[in-house]
Structure formats: structure tokens, C-alpha cells
Design a protein around this motif. Structure first.
Motif, PDB file in Angstrom:
ATOM      1  N   TYR A 139     -19.152   0.082  10.690  1.00 54.10           N
ATOM      2  CA  TYR A 139     -18.114  -0.370  11.621  1.00 54.10           C
ATOM      3  C   TYR A 139     -16.723  -0.250  11.015  1.00 54.10           C
ATOM      4  N   ALA A 140     -16.634  -0.262   9.675  1.00 58.48           N
ATOM      5  CA  ALA A 140     -15.324  -0.117   9.032  1.00 58.48           C
ATOM      6  C   ALA A 140     -14.908   1.345   8.939  1.00 58.48           C
ATOM      7  N   SER A 141     -15.818   2.183   8.474  1.00 57.21           N
ATOM      8  CA  SER A 141     -15.467   3.598   8.325  1.00 57.21           C
ATOM      9  C   SER A 141     -15.230   4.264   9.674  1.00 57.21           C
ATOM     10  N   HIS A 142     -15.970   3.826  10.715  1.00 55.40           N
ATOM     11  CA  HIS A 142     -15.890   4.515  11.993  1.00 55.40           C
ATOM     12  C   HIS A 142     -14.704   4.096  12.859  1.00 55.40           C
ATOM     13  N   LEU A 143     -13.987   3.064  12.464  1.00 55.97           N
ATOM     14  CA  LEU A 143     -12.770   2.763  13.213  1.00 55.97           C
ATOM     15  C   LEU A 143     -11.760   3.898  13.039  1.00 55.97           C
ATOM     16  N   ALA A 144     -11.874   4.608  11.906  1.00 53.76           N
ATOM     17  CA  ALA A 144     -11.002   5.762  11.683  1.00 53.76           C
ATOM     18  C   ALA A 144     -11.252   6.839  12.728  1.00 53.76           C
ATOM     19  N   LEU A 145     -12.498   6.972  13.165  1.00 51.02           N
ATOM     20  CA  LEU A 145     -12.808   7.986  14.169  1.00 51.02           C
ATOM     21  C   LEU A 145     -12.124   7.678  15.489  1.00 51.02           C
ATOM     22  N   VAL A 146     -11.999   6.413  15.816  1.00 48.69           N
ATOM     23  CA  VAL A 146     -11.335   6.025  17.060  1.00 48.69           C
ATOM     24  C   VAL A 146      -9.845   6.339  16.979  1.00 48.69           C
ATOM     25  N   VAL A 147      -9.253   6.066  15.827  1.00 51.41           N
ATOM     26  CA  VAL A 147      -7.835   6.396  15.635  1.00 51.41           C
ATOM     27  C   VAL A 147      -7.613   7.891  15.832  1.00 51.41           C
ATOM     28  N   ILE A 148      -8.456   8.703  15.206  1.00 48.08           N
ATOM     29  CA  ILE A 148      -8.318  10.154  15.311  1.00 48.08           C
ATOM     30  C   ILE A 148      -8.632  10.629  16.726  1.00 48.08           C
ATOM     31  N   ALA A 149      -9.563   9.969  17.388  1.00 48.19           N
ATOM     32  CA  ALA A 149      -9.893  10.339  18.773  1.00 48.19           C
ATOM     33  C   ALA A 149      -8.671  10.216  19.669  1.00 48.19           C
ATOM     34  N   VAL A 150      -7.930   9.130  19.490  1.00 51.60           N
ATOM     35  CA  VAL A 150      -6.710   8.917  20.274  1.00 51.60           C
ATOM     36  C   VAL A 150      -5.704  10.024  19.989  1.00 51.60           C
ATOM     37  N   LEU A 151      -5.556  10.365  18.718  1.00 50.25           N
ATOM     38  CA  LEU A 151      -4.575  11.378  18.337  1.00 50.25           C
ATOM     39  C   LEU A 151      -4.961  12.762  18.850  1.00 50.25           C
ATOM     40  N   MET A 152      -6.265  13.037  18.914  1.00 48.57           N
ATOM     41  CA  MET A 152      -6.714  14.359  19.340  1.00 48.57           C
ATOM     42  C   MET A 152      -6.643  14.553  20.853  1.00 48.57           C
ATOM     43  N   ILE A 160      -5.066   4.972   7.214  1.00 51.97           N
ATOM     44  CA  ILE A 160      -6.479   4.937   7.593  1.00 51.97           C
ATOM     45  C   ILE A 160      -7.317   4.380   6.450  1.00 51.97           C
ATOM     46  N   ILE A 161      -7.003   4.794   5.216  1.00 51.67           N
ATOM     47  CA  ILE A 161      -7.714   4.267   4.056  1.00 51.67           C
ATOM     48  C   ILE A 161      -7.513   2.762   3.962  1.00 51.67           C
ATOM     49  N   VAL A 162      -6.270   2.336   4.116  1.00 47.11           N
ATOM     50  CA  VAL A 162      -5.949   0.908   4.027  1.00 47.11           C
ATOM     51  C   VAL A 162      -6.707   0.132   5.099  1.00 47.11           C
ATOM     52  N   GLY A 163      -6.739   0.668   6.313  1.00 51.73           N
ATOM     53  CA  GLY A 163      -7.441  -0.006   7.398  1.00 51.73           C
ATOM     54  C   GLY A 163      -8.929  -0.150   7.126  1.00 51.73           C
ATOM     55  N   ILE A 164      -9.545   0.934   6.628  1.00 59.39           N
ATOM     56  CA  ILE A 164     -10.970   0.885   6.302  1.00 59.39           C
ATOM     57  C   ILE A 164     -11.231  -0.129   5.197  1.00 59.39           C
ATOM     58  N   ALA A 165     -10.394  -0.088   4.154  1.00 56.16           N
ATOM     59  CA  ALA A 165     -10.584  -0.991   3.012  1.00 56.16           C
ATOM     60  C   ALA A 165     -10.432  -2.451   3.423  1.00 56.16           C
ATOM     61  N   LEU A 195     -10.191  -5.827  15.229  1.00 55.07           N
ATOM     62  CA  LEU A 195      -8.995  -6.267  14.510  1.00 55.07           C
ATOM     63  C   LEU A 195      -8.586  -5.216  13.477  1.00 55.07           C
ATOM     64  N   GLY A 196      -9.581  -4.649  12.800  1.00 53.55           N
ATOM     65  CA  GLY A 196      -9.293  -3.594  11.831  1.00 53.55           C
ATOM     66  C   GLY A 196      -8.714  -2.356  12.492  1.00 53.55           C
ATOM     67  N   LEU A 197      -9.222  -2.048  13.695  1.00 58.92           N
ATOM     68  CA  LEU A 197      -8.721  -0.882  14.427  1.00 58.92           C
ATOM     69  C   LEU A 197      -7.246  -1.039  14.779  1.00 58.92           C
ATOM     70  N   PHE A 198      -6.884  -2.211  15.339  1.00 61.78           N
ATOM     71  CA  PHE A 198      -5.489  -2.409  15.721  1.00 61.78           C
ATOM     72  C   PHE A 198      -4.572  -2.487  14.500  1.00 61.78           C
ATOM     73  N   LEU A 199      -5.099  -3.042  13.410  1.00 66.84           N
ATOM     74  CA  LEU A 199      -4.321  -3.059  12.166  1.00 66.84           C
ATOM     75  C   LEU A 199      -4.061  -1.631  11.698  1.00 66.84           C
ATOM     76  N   THR A 200      -5.098  -0.811  11.727  1.00 66.51           N
ATOM     77  CA  THR A 200      -4.959   0.579  11.293  1.00 66.51           C
ATOM     78  C   THR A 200      -3.990   1.346  12.183  1.00 66.51           C
ATOM     79  N   GLY A 233      -1.580   0.079  13.909  1.00 60.64           N
ATOM     80  CA  GLY A 233      -0.246  -0.433  13.630  1.00 60.64           C
ATOM     81  C   GLY A 233       0.339   0.179  12.373  1.00 60.64           C
ATOM     82  N   LEU A 234      -0.474   0.280  11.332  1.00 60.56           N
ATOM     83  CA  LEU A 234      -0.017   0.889  10.086  1.00 60.56           C
ATOM     84  C   LEU A 234       0.332   2.354  10.306  1.00 60.56           C
ATOM     85  N   TYR A 235      -0.498   3.039  11.097  1.00 57.78           N
ATOM     86  CA  TYR A 235      -0.237   4.454  11.375  1.00 57.78           C
ATOM     87  C   TYR A 235       1.067   4.617  12.150  1.00 57.78           C
ATOM     88  N   ALA A 236       1.276   3.731  13.139  1.00 56.67           N
ATOM     89  CA  ALA A 236       2.501   3.794  13.938  1.00 56.67           C
ATOM     90  C   ALA A 236       3.739   3.529  13.081  1.00 56.67           C
TER      91      ALA A 236
END
Length: 481
Positions: A389-402, A221-226, A204-209, A211-214
Motif C-alpha cells: 500500500y505504500a509503494s503503490h501510492l506512487a503508481l496513483v501519482v504517476i497515473a494522474v500525471l500520465m 515520491i520516495i519521501v511519500g513512500i518512506a 493520507l500518504g497519497l495526498f502527502l506525496t 502535495g510534495l510533488y506539487a
């Protein structure tokens, strides 16, 4: 009058009159102070786990008579922070790049489980090997040899490193989130999402993050982790799977706090311990340990710099990072400082890509990371309290972008497709950036020669491929590892 006032306001708004803007060149890099700070905070949040993880791994090998494991863990946490501060500060002021550094994952595991526990080498001697590796890197970087070797990496490998790192980040992130799990039959599989509250919260945090990025939200990413962190705390407090959700905090945050009943910062048993490590091991074995640290750190750092540089559009037309000798020197200084302080090899972190994607373009981003690491000395448990699990959702977001980096590869040319494809596949499947690069470098001259394009292969590339081949023969032969 109005025009002058408008210009002055614009200069002030972009931070053009600030010392930071002048020193780091905000205007030249199309950034501003606010963006750099947000980028630095983002990078720090995604790599702050190292403050807890590195001591946890290193403490398996570092045993100090008269000190409890908890005290050793605290010492290791402090030196982890100090080594990170030294290296990242050099990166900020000398290299002026938005890359952060800390003791490397994988390298610390090699230090603890292979060198010390596996080969039976004293941990002081392992630190001596790290120190020697750092000095060797400083020398090679100063004479331009490291930059020359990085320049030998074939173009298709350089252009595929970013995508390989993206997949590597993705599998790390998904594993921490509980989405990917181990499986005896297929090695990895989809985790039991319905039965895993950590996976539910992190997804849920990943999709929220995302969505915010989109939506173009700054600091998404900070907001999503927090928000994911807060959600985990709240749900645990309300009684929803408290053991699972709070357990992550205990492991990665409160666990460290429980080991630190009192705030003590005496690291004297670790600082300089490497000096007693010389002469405690047979010379050939010591040389092989140094070489292994050297090999993994060199190409791990080179691959990360190129990959993150590609994400930030820092590479030139040849796929090279301009002035790469400067961030390489920051890595070398950090590694040497780490050996002196009492921790494993320091390297550039792939999590730097999170800050780059948030707009970080200068050393100001790195400086923010260094300052946050320094501040975390006073709050070591808090620095590590963000659940994995919270900090590493950012890695998935960046993985998609890379993933977008893959379009740079000439896929219609088989001599480019093979090394690029192997580089991309081997990284996540072997859990090693360095091995992915090795696969690409080894295959490039072979495929080029088979295609009759010998003129495209330099002597240095043949030598580099041969060095990798010798390394793997030695390693798989059981001499090291």
C-alpha cells in the motif's frame, strides 16, 4: 580567470567531468548524476515488491523434490533479482534508457496457473518455452523485425498507450491501497475506507506525496513512500490496527523473511532446469505456449516503452521511440537469461514511469536500479519489506500525471478516436496492456476502411490485425488459457 573558474565550477556541479556524465550523456539529455540516482531509487522502490511477489506466484508451480517451499521461494527470489539485474544492466549500458526490467506480473501468473497448473505442463518445459521465446526475440530484434512491427502500431494507438497505462497503474495502485475493492454486482467499487486502516494510511500518504510533488520537492515520491511505510510501522507498534497494518508487512516482507531461516543462495536446482523441459510436451501445445508468451511479452513491452517514453518526452513526431531496437534487445536478453536462471518472462516495467517523472533520462537511472537489485541479494527480506500500500501510492501519482498524454490524440477524427478510446478503456478493464493495444490495432483498419480511408492502412497493419484476430480465436476457443 573568474570566467574560467565559473565554467569549471558549473561543469563540476553538473557532473560534466565524471565518467558517468560522459558515457550516459547527461548534458545531452539535460540531467545530472543526482537526478539520475534519485530517479533510479524511485523506480526501484516502486517495483521492489516483485522480489517477494514473483516467488510467491511462481512457487505455486515450481516444486523441487527434497526442498521445502521456503527454500524454493528463496531460490526464486534470488533468480528474480539476478534476471532483473542482467536485463536492466543491458538496458543501462546498451540502450541508455531509464527503463527497468524484471519478471513480468501477469506473465508469471500465466506461467504458474495456466501453463503449469492448468495445462499440466512441467515447470521445466514452461521455462524451456520462455527460453525459446527469448531466443526468438533476440533474432527478431537483431534483424530489425521487432522495431518494424512496433512501427506498424497506428499513431492513435501509440498516443493513447500512455493514458491507458496510466489508468492501468491507477487501478493497480488503488487496489493495493484498499481504495478499490471487488464487488459481485459492479465488479469493482469503493472500498470500506473507514473500516480499513490500510486505506486510511495510504490515502493520507497519497495526498502527502501529491502535495510534495506539487511543491516541486525533489524525490517527493520516495519521501511519500518512506513516510507512509514509517507511519504504518509506528501505528502498528502503538496498537492501532496492528493486525491489519503489520499483516501487510508480514505478507510482503516478514513473510519472506520467515521462509528464509538461513541465508542460502544455492539456485542450482533452477539454473539450467529448462534443458530437461524439451520433449516433455506435444509439439503443437509447446508452440502455442511459446506464442502466447511471445504475444503478451512483445506488446506489453512495446506498449510500456512507448507509454513511458511518452511520459519522458522521448517520442519523435511520429510517436515512435528512437532506437527502440536497443531497449527491445535488453528485454530479449533478459527473457533468455530468465529462462536459463529459472524464472518467467522478463519485461520492461511500467513502474519505470515513476523514475522518469522524477527526472530520469538516461541509462544511469537503470544502472542505479540494477545496483539496488544486486544489493538486495544480501537483504532479500528488506528489499520486499516496503508494504504494497505504500509503494503503490506512487503508481496513483504517476497515473494522474500520465492522463495528460491523452491530449495528443486527434479526438475530432473518429478514425483516431475509436482505436485510441478502445486502447485506453480495455487496458485497465482487462488488466492487460497487451489487450488494450490489441483492441486499438484491431479496430484501426476496420474504422479506417469504413470511413473510406483505405490509403491510410498499410499491408502490415492489416496483417498485424489479422494476427491478433487469430490469436484471440485460438485463445477464446480454449486451445490456450
Amino acid at each position: 580567470m573568474g570566467s574560467s573558474e565559473s565554467t569549471a565550477n558549473q561543469t563540476q556541479s553538473t557532473g560534466g567531468d565524471s565518467w558517468f556524465a560522459d558515457y550516459f550523456g547527461f548534458a545531452e539529455h539535460g540531467t545530472d548524476l543526482k537526478t539520475e540516482i534519485v530517479a533510479g531509487i524511485t523506480t526501484f522502490l516502486t517495483m521492489s515488491y516483485i522480489v517477494a511477489v514473483n516467488p510467491a506466484i511462481m512457487s505455486n508451480a515450481v516444486q523441487i523434490p527434497g526442498y521445502s517451499q521456503g527454500q524454493v521461494i528463496q531460490m526464486l527470489a534470488v533468480v528474480t533479482i539476478l534476471a532483473s539485474v542482467v536485463a536492466t544492466t543491458v538496458m543501462a549500458f546498451y540502450a541508455n534508457r531509464p527503463f527497468a526490467q524484471a519478471p513480468g506480473l501477469g506473465l508469471n501468473a500465466f506461467f504458474a496457473f495456466t501453463v503449469v497448473l492448468g495445462l499440466g505442463i512441467p515447470w521445466q518445459t514452461a521455462l524451456a518455452a520462455v527460453f525459446v521465446e527469448g531466443l526468438l526475440f533476440i533474432f527478431l530484434t537483431a534483424i530489425g523485425a521487432r522495431e518494424y512491427v512496433v512501427g506498424l502500431i497506428p499513431e492513435p494507438v501509440k498516443f493513447s498507450v500512455g493514458t491507458g497505462i496510466g489508468l492501468f497503474l491507477g487501478i493497480i495502485g488503488l487496489q493495493a491501497m484498499g481504495v478499490v475493492a471487488a464487488d459481485e454486482a459492479t465488479m469493482i467499487t469503493l472500498g470500506s475506507l473507514a473500516q480499513n486502516p490500510v486505506a486510511i494510511v495510504s490515502i493520507l500518504g497519497l495526498f502527502l506525496t501529491m502535495g510534495l510533488y506539487a511543491r516541486g520537492v525533489k524525490g517527493s515520491i520516495i519521501v511519500g513512500i518512506a513516510l507512509t511505510t514509517v507511519a504504518g510501522f509506528v501505528l502498528s507498534y502503538l496498537g492501532y490496527a496492528p493486525e491489519a497494518l503489520s499483516g501487510a508487512f508480514i505478507t510482503e516482507g516478514a513473510f519472506v523473511a520467515s521462509k528464509f531461516p538461513a541465508a542460502t543462495y544455492d539456485i542450482s536446482p533452477l539454473v539450467g532446469a529448462f534443458l530437461s523441459g524439451f520433449g516433455n510436451v506435444e509439439g503443437f501445445t509447446f508452440a502455442l505456449v511459446v506464442f502466447t508468451f511471445f504475444f503478451v511479452d512483445f506488446f506489453d513491452t512495446a506498449g510500456t516503452l512507448v507509454g513511458v517514453g511518452q511520459a519522458g518526452d522521448f517520442l519523435d513526431e511520429e510517436g515512435e521511440l528512437p532506437d527502440i531496437d536497443k531497449p527491445l534487445m535488453a528485454d530479449a536478453v533478459g527473457t533468455t537469461a530468465g529462462g536459463i536462471l529459472g524464472t518467467s518472462t522478463v519485461t520492461t516495467y511500467i513502474e519505470s514511469a515513476t523514475g522518469v517523472e522524477e527526472g530520469g533520462r538516461t541509462g544511469m537511472t537503470a544502472l542505479v536500479v540494477a545496483v539496488l537489485f544486486l544489493l538486495s541479494l544480501a537483504f532479500v527480506p528488506l528489499a520486499a519489506a516496503i508494504p504494497m500500500y505504500a509503494s503503490h501510492l506512487a503508481l496513483v501519482v504517476i497515473a494522474v500525471l500520465m492522463m495528460r498524454n491523452v491530449v495528443e490524440v486527434q479526438w475530432d477524427d473518429i478514425t483516431h478516436a475509436v482505436p485510441a478510446g478502445l486502447t485506453i478503456m480495455v487496458m485497465p478493464f482487462t488488466y492487460s496492456i497487451a489487450y488494450g493495444i490489441a483492441a486499438g490495432i484491431l479496430s484501426y483498419p476496420l474504422v479506417k476502411a469504413a470511413a473510406g480511408e483505405l490509403d491510410d492502412i498499410s499491408v502490415g497493419q492489416w496483417v498485424l490485425a489479422g494476427a491478433f484476430l487469430v490469436y484471440f480465436v485460438v485463445r477464446t476457443g480454449g486451445i490456450v488459457g
